[in-house]
Motif scaffolding. Structure first.
Motif, PDB file in Angstrom:
ATOM      1  N   GLY A 104      -4.960  13.622   0.655  1.00 14.57           N
ATOM      2  CA  GLY A 104      -6.315  13.061   0.767  1.00 14.57           C
ATOM      3  C   GLY A 104      -6.365  11.604   1.160  1.00 14.57           C
ATOM      4  N   ASN A 105      -5.627  10.751   0.466  1.00 15.02           N
ATOM      5  CA  ASN A 105      -5.732   9.317   0.770  1.00 15.02           C
ATOM      6  C   ASN A 105      -4.386   8.705   1.145  1.00 15.02           C
ATOM      7  OD1 ASN A 105      -4.729   9.545  -1.819  1.00 15.02           O
ATOM      8  ND2 ASN A 105      -5.510   7.549  -2.451  1.00 15.02           N
ATOM      9  N   GLY A 106      -3.580   9.487   1.825  1.00 10.87           N
ATOM     10  CA  GLY A 106      -2.318   8.898   2.266  1.00 10.87           C
ATOM     11  C   GLY A 106      -1.393   9.893   2.942  1.00 10.87           C
ATOM     12  N   MET A 107      -0.158   9.469   3.111  1.00  9.89           N
ATOM     13  CA  MET A 107       0.824  10.315   3.804  1.00  9.89           C
ATOM     14  C   MET A 107       2.233  10.009   3.293  1.00  9.89           C
ATOM     15  SD  MET A 107       1.009   8.479   7.533  1.00  9.89           S
ATOM     16  CE  MET A 107      -0.734   8.274   7.792  1.00  9.89           C
ATOM     17  N   MET A 163     -15.537  -5.713   2.425  1.00 13.14           N
ATOM     18  CA  MET A 163     -15.141  -4.358   1.994  1.00 13.14           C
ATOM     19  C   MET A 163     -13.792  -4.283   1.291  1.00 13.14           C
ATOM     20  SD  MET A 163     -17.652  -2.639   2.980  1.00 13.14           S
ATOM     21  CE  MET A 163     -19.042  -2.750   4.078  1.00 13.14           C
ATOM     22  N   SER A 164     -12.892  -5.205   1.579  1.00 13.42           N
ATOM     23  CA  SER A 164     -11.534  -5.028   1.077  1.00 13.42           C
ATOM     24  C   SER A 164     -11.393  -5.504  -0.375  1.00 13.42           C
ATOM     25  CB  SER A 164     -10.553  -5.806   1.958  1.00 13.42           C
ATOM     26  OG  SER A 164      -9.273  -5.768   1.358  1.00 13.42           O
ATOM     27  N   GLY A 205      -5.702   2.065   1.900  1.00 16.23           N
ATOM     28  CA  GLY A 205      -6.465   1.126   1.062  1.00 16.23           C
ATOM     29  C   GLY A 205      -7.915   1.592   0.974  1.00 16.23           C
ATOM     30  N   PRO A 206      -8.615   1.272  -0.143  1.00 17.46           N
ATOM     31  CA  PRO A 206     -10.023   1.646  -0.245  1.00 17.46           C
ATOM     32  C   PRO A 206     -10.837   0.977   0.863  1.00 17.46           C
ATOM     33  CG  PRO A 206      -9.221   0.603  -2.279  1.00 17.46           C
ATOM     34  CD  PRO A 206      -8.123   0.524  -1.294  1.00 17.46           C
ATOM     35  N   ASN A 207     -11.836   1.661   1.363  1.00 21.02           N
ATOM     36  CA  ASN A 207     -12.767   1.153   2.392  1.00 21.02           C
ATOM     37  C   ASN A 207     -12.128   0.879   3.744  1.00 21.02           C
ATOM     38  OD1 ASN A 207     -14.756   1.197   0.482  1.00 21.02           O
ATOM     39  ND2 ASN A 207     -14.568  -0.968  -0.050  1.00 21.02           N
ATOM     40  N   THR A 208     -10.884   1.348   3.973  1.00 20.09           N
ATOM     41  CA  THR A 208     -10.277   1.054   5.281  1.00 20.09           C
ATOM     42  C   THR A 208     -10.914   1.901   6.390  1.00 20.09           C
ATOM     43  OG1 THR A 208      -8.496   2.570   4.695  1.00 20.09           O
ATOM     44  CG2 THR A 208      -8.018   0.213   4.488  1.00 20.09           C
ATOM     45  N   GLU A 209     -11.712   2.918   5.980  1.00 22.97           N
ATOM     46  CA  GLU A 209     -12.345   3.761   7.011  1.00 22.97           C
ATOM     47  C   GLU A 209     -13.335   2.963   7.880  1.00 22.97           C
ATOM     48  OE1 GLU A 209     -12.665   4.104   3.773  1.00 22.97           O
ATOM     49  OE2 GLU A 209     -14.764   4.356   3.197  1.00 22.97           O
ATOM     50  N   TYR A 210     -13.764   1.774   7.418  1.00 24.25           N
ATOM     51  CA  TYR A 210     -14.664   0.970   8.240  1.00 24.25           C
ATOM     52  C   TYR A 210     -13.952   0.414   9.476  1.00 24.25           C
ATOM     53  CZ  TYR A 210     -18.015   1.111   4.448  1.00 24.25           C
ATOM     54  OH  TYR A 210     -18.898   1.539   3.501  1.00 24.25           O
ATOM     55  N   ASN A 231       0.837  -1.199   0.000  1.00 30.75           N
ATOM     56  CA  ASN A 231       0.000   0.000   0.000  1.00 30.75           C
ATOM     57  C   ASN A 231       0.865   1.239   0.000  1.00 30.75           C
ATOM     58  OD1 ASN A 231      -2.640  -0.869  -0.038  1.00 30.75           O
ATOM     59  ND2 ASN A 231      -2.553  -1.448   2.118  1.00 30.75           N
ATOM     60  N   GLY A 232       2.040   1.153  -0.622  1.00 36.99           N
ATOM     61  CA  GLY A 232       2.897   2.324  -0.565  1.00 36.99           C
ATOM     62  C   GLY A 232       4.039   2.228  -1.538  1.00 36.99           C
ATOM     63  N   PHE A 233       4.817   3.295  -1.598  1.00 39.13           N
ATOM     64  CA  PHE A 233       5.934   3.363  -2.514  1.00 39.13           C
ATOM     65  C   PHE A 233       7.150   3.874  -1.771  1.00 39.13           C
ATOM     66  CE2 PHE A 233       2.177   3.972  -5.063  1.00 39.13           C
ATOM     67  CZ  PHE A 233       2.439   3.280  -6.230  1.00 39.13           C
TER      68      PHE A 233
END
Ligand SMILES: Nc1ncnc2c1ncn2[C@@H]1O[C@H](COP(=O)(O)OP(=O)(O)OP(=O)(O)O)[C@@H](O)[C@H]1O
Length: 317
Positions: free
Chosen positions: A70-73, A278-279, A37-42, A15-17
């Protein structure tokens, strides 16, 4: 520091580079870009994670946070190798993990200090017990789960643990080998990935870590023996004088850890059901639910007896 994206090499991780970046002065540095990752907010509270990273990084834990989007760091790159499950039980490393975990548990994160375990287990339970799968085979397997039984287990375990008066600390909550990195030359150990970090019961963090001795094949026969656990506890409780820890303190932490170890199975079992729905990751999360829940059922009688006989002991023991 000014970071410039897109002018260096990049290597993709799950999930990263890892990205090499040329700074204004011409130096090439490595950073990591992590994407949620998508849907990890659950299952993950990103606001809580970001707040914790600031304080944990100030206390010397993990990578430095260089930026958020927005979707990472973006984080600093750690020059170290990731531990393997068998590494974690090597006595020297186990002692170092225990010592660092004690320090981690001493970090003060302002704000809400209520332990999150049961809130999250019930939140996961609510979601996990009302799923519908498009895949009929998955739906069939899902329907074999008795959520009444699972709920009764959660309620019983919560009640039992409430008598243990376990200290509440800021816990990592996901201390598996993939979240431990070691620079062998500097002999420096890093804890990374604070996604699941929250105020929680100390015994949960330790019991959850011990469950991870099972490794990626989930071989729970690799759970640490009492001797290995006591070695860990000595270095956790008294890093400078491990041999001076009393039997009474060792026994108390043994009971605490091995009761909350059960809660770790229930937590990740319910988490896995949500992930199954969800994953986007191609992994048998439904199968993982059964692995963790069956292990819970296998261990529960012994662990309940251990806690109950400890709680019923004469007060002067
Ligand atoms: N700052 C860093 N510097 C160098 N390597 C890193 C860094 N952060 C993570 N890694 C490497 O990437 C791997 C995955 O990192 P991380 O656990 O943060 O991602 P993840 O997608 O949340 O994985 P998981 O869900 O399995 O915990 C780590 O095991 C480690 O090998």
């Amino acid at each position: 520091m000014q970071t410039v994206f897109g002018c260096g090499e990049s290597e993709e991780k799950e999930n990263g580079f890892e990205v090499s970046v040329r700074e204004e002065d011409g130096n090439l540095i490595n950073i990591t870009v992590r994407l949620y990752g998508p849907n990890t907010e659950y299952v993950i509270d990103r606001e809580r994670e970001l707040q914790a990273i600031g304080y944990l990084s100030a206390a010397g834990f993990g990578a430095k946070l260089l930026g958020v989007f927005g979707n990472g760091m973006v984080q600093s790159f750690i020059y170290a190798r990731t531990l393997t499950p068998p590494d974690m039980r090597k006595p020297k490393l186990a002692a170092e993990i225990a010592k660092q975990l004690r320090r981690f548990h001493q970090v003060e994160i302002p704000g809400f200090r209520e332990p999150q375990l049961w809130n999250e287990v019930f939140k996961f339970f609510k979601k996990a017990s009302t799923l519908k799968f498009d895949d009929s085979e998955k739906q069939r397997k899902y329907e074999t789960i008795s959520f009444e039984e699972v709920e009764a287990e959660v309620v019983k375990l919560k009640e039992l643990t409430s008598h243990l008066a376990a200290p509440v600390v800021f816990a990592h909550n996901d201390l598996l080998s993939g979240n431990l990195m070691l620079n062998d030359v500097e002999e420096k150990l890093y804890f990374i990935d604070f996604e699941y970090g929250s105020y929680n019961y100390r015994g949960f963090d330790i019991g959850n870590h011990f469950n991870e001795y099972a490794g990626y094949d989930c071989d729970y026969s690799l759970y640490p023996s009492k001797v290995e656990q006591f070695h860990f506890f000595r270095h956790y409780l008294e890093p400078e004088k491990p041999l001076e820890v009393s039997d009474k303190d060792l026994q108390a932490l043994y009971v605490e850890t091995n009761t909350y170890m059960l809660a770790s199975h229930l937590y990740w079992a319910l988490w896995a059901l949500i992930q199954a729905k969800m994953s986007p990751i191609d992994f048998d999360y439904l199968g993982y639910f059964f692995l963790r829940y069956n292990e819970y059922k296998k261990q529960k009688e012994n662990c309940f007896l251990l806690a109950q006989s400890y709680l019923a002991r004469p007060l002067n023991e």
